[in-house]
Design a protein around this motif. Structure first.
Motif, PDB file in Angstrom:
ATOM      1  N   HIS A 163     -45.850   6.511 -12.197  1.00 62.73           N
ATOM      2  CA  HIS A 163     -45.365   8.012 -11.547  1.00 62.73           C
ATOM      3  C   HIS A 163     -43.806   7.913 -11.865  1.00 62.73           C
ATOM      4  CE1 HIS A 163     -44.422   6.533  -7.626  1.00 62.73           C
ATOM      5  NE2 HIS A 163     -45.236   5.665  -7.523  1.00 62.73           N
ATOM      6  N   ASP A 216     -40.156   1.854  -7.050  1.00 64.85           N
ATOM      7  CA  ASP A 216     -41.215   2.679  -6.680  1.00 64.85           C
ATOM      8  C   ASP A 216     -41.122   3.955  -7.182  1.00 64.85           C
ATOM      9  OD1 ASP A 216     -43.798   3.827  -5.837  1.00 64.85           O
ATOM     10  OD2 ASP A 216     -43.313   3.986  -3.590  1.00 64.85           O
ATOM     11  N   GLU A 220     -47.712  11.307  -7.623  1.00 66.26           N
ATOM     12  CA  GLU A 220     -48.355  10.362  -6.896  1.00 66.26           C
ATOM     13  C   GLU A 220     -47.815  10.135  -5.465  1.00 66.26           C
ATOM     14  OE1 GLU A 220     -49.231   6.537  -5.277  1.00 66.26           O
ATOM     15  OE2 GLU A 220     -47.406   7.200  -5.360  1.00 66.26           O
ATOM     16  N   GLU A 221     -46.373  10.592  -5.062  1.00 68.18           N
ATOM     17  CA  GLU A 221     -45.875  10.593  -3.724  1.00 68.18           C
ATOM     18  C   GLU A 221     -46.731  11.516  -2.830  1.00 68.18           C
ATOM     19  OE1 GLU A 221     -45.038   7.575  -2.964  1.00 68.18           O
ATOM     20  OE2 GLU A 221     -43.588   6.800  -4.356  1.00 68.18           O
ATOM     21  N   GLY A 244     -49.941  12.404  -3.119  1.00 65.57           N
ATOM     22  CA  GLY A 244     -51.380  12.397  -3.216  1.00 65.57           C
ATOM     23  C   GLY A 244     -52.114  12.491  -4.343  1.00 65.57           C
ATOM     24  N   ASP A 300     -47.078  -0.707 -10.161  1.00 65.45           N
ATOM     25  CA  ASP A 300     -46.732   0.289  -8.783  1.00 65.45           C
ATOM     26  C   ASP A 300     -47.078  -0.588  -7.597  1.00 65.45           C
ATOM     27  OD1 ASP A 300     -45.604   2.465  -7.643  1.00 65.45           O
ATOM     28  OD2 ASP A 300     -47.629   3.425  -7.715  1.00 65.45           O
ATOM     29  N   THR A 301     -47.276  -2.014  -7.734  1.00 65.86           N
ATOM     30  CA  THR A 301     -47.246  -2.638  -6.392  1.00 65.86           C
ATOM     31  C   THR A 301     -46.374  -3.790  -6.371  1.00 65.86           C
ATOM     32  OG1 THR A 301     -49.055  -4.046  -7.825  1.00 65.86           O
ATOM     33  CG2 THR A 301     -49.921  -2.276  -6.389  1.00 65.86           C
ATOM     34  N   ARG A 351     -55.253   4.013   7.240  1.00 66.56           N
ATOM     35  CA  ARG A 351     -55.630   3.200   6.025  1.00 66.56           C
ATOM     36  C   ARG A 351     -56.899   2.596   6.149  1.00 66.56           C
ATOM     37  NH1 ARG A 351     -51.174   3.620   2.290  1.00 66.56           N
ATOM     38  NH2 ARG A 351     -49.536   4.376   3.580  1.00 66.56           N
ATOM     39  N   HIS A 378     -53.848  14.709   2.197  1.00 70.28           N
ATOM     40  CA  HIS A 378     -54.528  13.947   1.080  1.00 70.28           C
ATOM     41  C   HIS A 378     -55.178  12.729   1.526  1.00 70.28           C
ATOM     42  CE1 HIS A 378     -51.217  11.251   1.196  1.00 70.28           C
ATOM     43  NE2 HIS A 378     -50.373  12.465   1.144  1.00 70.28           N
ATOM     44  N   SER A 398     -53.722  -5.864  -1.329  1.00 73.78           N
ATOM     45  CA  SER A 398     -52.364  -5.222  -0.704  1.00 73.78           C
ATOM     46  C   SER A 398     -52.712  -4.236   0.412  1.00 73.78           C
ATOM     47  CB  SER A 398     -51.626  -4.565  -1.956  1.00 73.78           C
ATOM     48  OG  SER A 398     -50.736  -3.605  -1.391  1.00 73.78           O
ATOM     49  N   GLY A 406     -51.160  -1.164   0.695  1.00 74.72           N
ATOM     50  CA  GLY A 406     -50.718  -0.057   0.231  1.00 74.72           C
ATOM     51  C   GLY A 406     -51.823   0.884  -0.387  1.00 74.72           C
ATOM     52  N   SER A 407     -51.509   2.045  -0.766  1.00 70.53           N
ATOM     53  CA  SER A 407     -52.636   2.869  -1.500  1.00 70.53           C
ATOM     54  C   SER A 407     -52.165   3.574  -2.690  1.00 70.53           C
ATOM     55  CB  SER A 407     -53.054   4.008  -0.296  1.00 70.53           C
ATOM     56  OG  SER A 407     -53.121   3.516   1.043  1.00 70.53           O
ATOM     57  N   PRO A 432     -54.328   5.967  -4.193  1.00 71.13           N
ATOM     58  CA  PRO A 432     -55.704   6.695  -4.262  1.00 71.13           C
ATOM     59  C   PRO A 432     -56.404   6.936  -5.449  1.00 71.13           C
ATOM     60  CG  PRO A 432     -54.033   7.772  -2.834  1.00 71.13           C
ATOM     61  CD  PRO A 432     -53.393   6.765  -3.426  1.00 71.13           C
ATOM     62  N   ILE A 436     -39.048  -0.119  -0.496  1.00 72.22           N
ATOM     63  CA  ILE A 436     -39.718   1.205  -0.945  1.00 72.22           C
ATOM     64  C   ILE A 436     -39.817   2.336   0.155  1.00 72.22           C
ATOM     65  CG2 ILE A 436     -40.565  -0.024  -3.178  1.00 72.22           C
ATOM     66  CD1 ILE A 436     -43.353   0.336  -1.957  1.00 72.22           C
ATOM     67  N   HIS A 437     -39.805   3.403   0.038  1.00 70.81           N
ATOM     68  CA  HIS A 437     -39.844   4.608   0.842  1.00 70.81           C
ATOM     69  C   HIS A 437     -38.888   4.431   1.766  1.00 70.81           C
ATOM     70  CE1 HIS A 437     -44.459   5.471  -0.182  1.00 70.81           C
ATOM     71  NE2 HIS A 437     -43.627   5.123  -1.023  1.00 70.81           N
TER      72      HIS A 437
HETATM   73  N1  BES Z   1     -46.569   2.457  -5.196  1.00 68.35           N
HETATM   74  C1  BES Z   1     -47.080   2.666  -3.929  1.00 68.35           C
HETATM   75  C2  BES Z   1     -48.332   2.089  -3.260  1.00 68.35           C
HETATM   76  C3  BES Z   1     -48.071   0.546  -3.149  1.00 68.35           C
HETATM   77  C4  BES Z   1     -46.845  -0.173  -3.032  1.00 68.35           C
HETATM   78  C5  BES Z   1     -49.148  -0.236  -3.187  1.00 68.35           C
HETATM   79  C6  BES Z   1     -46.500  -1.340  -2.794  1.00 68.35           C
HETATM   80  C7  BES Z   1     -49.013  -1.629  -2.974  1.00 68.35           C
HETATM   81  C8  BES Z   1     -47.808  -2.208  -2.819  1.00 68.35           C
HETATM   82  C9  BES Z   1     -47.362   4.237  -3.943  1.00 68.35           C
HETATM   83  O1  BES Z   1     -46.179   4.850  -4.753  1.00 68.35           O
HETATM   84  C10 BES Z   1     -47.520   4.838  -2.559  1.00 68.35           C
HETATM   85  O2  BES Z   1     -46.445   4.909  -1.766  1.00 68.35           O
HETATM   86  N2  BES Z   1     -48.529   5.318  -1.929  1.00 68.35           N
HETATM   87  C11 BES Z   1     -48.722   5.870  -0.880  1.00 68.35           C
HETATM   88  C12 BES Z   1     -49.903   6.636  -0.694  1.00 68.35           C
HETATM   89  C13 BES Z   1     -49.635   8.062  -1.692  1.00 68.35           C
HETATM   90  C14 BES Z   1     -50.904   9.017  -1.332  1.00 68.35           C
HETATM   91  C15 BES Z   1     -48.406   9.054  -0.817  1.00 68.35           C
HETATM   92  C16 BES Z   1     -48.657   5.050   0.206  1.00 68.35           C
HETATM   93  O3  BES Z   1     -49.179   3.786  -0.025  1.00 68.35           O
HETATM   94  O4  BES Z   1     -48.427   5.286   1.314  1.00 68.35           O
END
Ligand code: BES
Ligand code: MN
Ligand code: MN
Length: 465
Positions: A86, A125, A158-159, A161, A185-186, A333, A367, A401, A403-404, A406, A431-432
């Motif tokens: 993404h 990310d 992606e961010e 949903g 992406d992990t 989660r 989402h 992991s 994280g998600s 989806p 990240i984030h």
């Molecule tokens: N890349 C992440 C997810 C991730 C990061 C998975 C590190 C495993 C290890 C993805 O961009 C993300 O931030 N996903 C969101 C969910 C989405 C629906 C906003 C999340 O996990 O909060």
């Protein structure tokens, strides 16, 4: 493939500069103020895929932000790898906590990244990780050793949903036909110990609104006699966990798959230091569900967390008021086999039920998505492991992991293929968060490892077919 190392070495300045340019565009999908930047990023990704050597590169319109699609088909008898990533990023706030502006990338050394890390929103990310695939592809084209067909599908939502991606894959199943989906992406355990993500958690996200009186009230004249929605909301939220930190929503755990003792013992073998974990976060102790380890709590167990809460007076000084409304954003989660829609419904029913007569409650779902677990006895996993083993000198560890992503569960449902999660980030890459960064080592090592995946995957595919 012996020359991949030297290709990376010779081109590393350019690889870094190109990523830096991509990171300068604030492609924040959640904030409409950045609409044009998100679109510009899609164009930049398209251009990079053209330059790298894709034959067909398209900006595919969707009801939301466009999906960049590209392909290089060399022989229909060879396997096809579909790369997903993404180009959108999370909002940068709280902006004041960044040591350097989020969209002005800088390279700085850190304890875990002695070779330097690129600091910018999206560095890890997912722009940095996504761009490794573009450069790995460039290498294979330049050196005439692309062993199979490649398709790229890079989305811009992606961010938030992935609201349009399901729509897109439903309508483009033929175009997206593939043998395996490859995603970076992990994360991985450490720069010395690579790991392959074998599971992602699902997600159910809701927003709640609690309304008390029809207007804000003087807290002296009415205080004590009328329900304060903030007090009530807090009480309700607090009741969602019991003294063992189990979630109290009836039916919440009904479909949770418990791991066997053997599987838990296997998980516990992954290197992990609780001391380092606590030190890195400046916490005296961890906190979570009884009878589960930290790594179990953050991967194989479901959670419920408040992501934000607001209401009443938050300005300077004191204002004596009973607010009319209070709000919270709550994420759950999920793990296999919890169903996000079912969980959202269970939450709604329960939350409305526990509200006292004195308030009204509104729950709005956002989402969601299902959890994903992939077996390790398939050629995709085996190829990834061979690639890591060759480039890192040690075998990768399978790791679930917390994280998600989806859309990965939907890929399997609609496109019927497995996703291989070759992530090169570290949990400490923020990240984030403010000061997100991505190690230069990780970025270059990723570019070096990806072509090996293609090579081993194609070899194993030929044996299997
Ligand atoms: N890349 C992440 C997810 C991730 C990061 C998975 C590190 C495993 C290890 C993805 O961009 C993300 O931030 N996903 C969101 C969910 C989405 C629906 C906003 C999340 O996990 O909060
Ligand atoms: Mn991501
Ligand atoms: Mn993300």
């Amino acid at each position: 493939m012996e020359n991949i190392k030297s290709y990376v070495e010779e081109n590393k300045e350019r690889f870094i500069n190109e990523l830096v340019d991509l990171l300068k565009i604030p492609s924040i999908s959640a904030d409409t103020a950045y609409n044009q930047d998100v679109l510009n990023t899609a164009d930049a990704v398209k251009e990079s895929l053209e330059k790298a050597g894709c034959d067909k590169v398209e900006i595919c319109e969707t009801p939301g932000y466009p999906i960049v699609y590209a392909e290089k088909m060399i022989d229909e008898n060879l396997p096809t790898v579909l790369v997903y990533g993404h180009y959108d990023v999370q909002p940068a706030d709280p902006i004041e906590l960044w040591d350097s502006p989020p969209f002005e990338p800088v390279i700085k050394k850190t304890e875990l990244h002695p070779e330097g890390a690129i600091f910018a929103r999206g560095a890890c990310d997912d722009k940095g990780q996504m761009y490794m695939h573009v450069k790995a592809f460039e290498y294979m084209i330049q050196n005439d050793n692309l062993p199979c067909n490649v398709k790229f599908m890079i989305e811009g939502e992606e961010e938030i949903g992935s609201p349009s991606l399901g729509w897109f894959i439903e309508r483009n199943q033929e175009k997206l036909k593939n043998d395996v989906i490859l995603i970076s992406d992990t994360g991985m355990i450490s720069n010395e110990q690579p790991s392959i993500t074998t599971g992602l958690r699902g997600l159910s996200y809701v927003e709640v609104e609690v309304t008390g009186p029809n207007r804000d009230l003087h807290s002296g004249l009415y205080g004590g006699a009328v329900a304060n929605p903030i007090n009530i909301l807090n009480k309700m939220i607090a009741s969602l966990h019991d003294e063992n930190n189990h979630i109290t929503i009836p039916g919440f755990y009904d479909k949770v798959i418990e791991l066997s003792d053997e599987e838990r013992a296997e998980m516990a073998k992954a290197p992990f230091s609780l001391e380092n974990y606590k030190n890195a976060l400046d916490i005296k102790d961890v906190y979570g569900e009884t009878s589960y380890t930290t790594n179990e709590r953050n991967s194989i167990r479901p959670t419920l967390d408040v992501n934000g809460m607001w209401g009443g007076y938050i300005g300077e000084g004191a204002k004596t008021v009973i607010p009319s409304k209070a709000f919270a954003k709550i994420s759950m989660r999920l793990v296999p086999d919890q169903d996000p829609e079912e969980i959202t419904q269970l939450f709604m029913d329960h939350f409305i039920k526990i509200a006292p007569e004195a308030v009204t409650v509104k729950v709005t779902p956002h989402h969601g998505g299902k959890a994903y677990v992939t077996p390790i006895d398939n050629i995709g996993y085996m190829a990834a492991n061979k690639a890591y083993t060759q480039s890192f000198g040690v075998s990768a560890i399978p790791q679930r992991s917390g994280g998600s992503i989806p859309i990965v569960a939907l890929f399997e449902e609609v496109l019927k293929s497995k996703s291989i999660l070759m992530g090169f980030g570290l949990d400490s890459d923020a990240i984030h968060s403010p000061n997100e960064h991505y190690g230069v080592f990780n970025y270059l090592k990723g570019i070096e490892t990806i072509p090996l995946f293609y090579k081993y995957y194609t070899e194993l595919f030929k044996v299997e077919n």
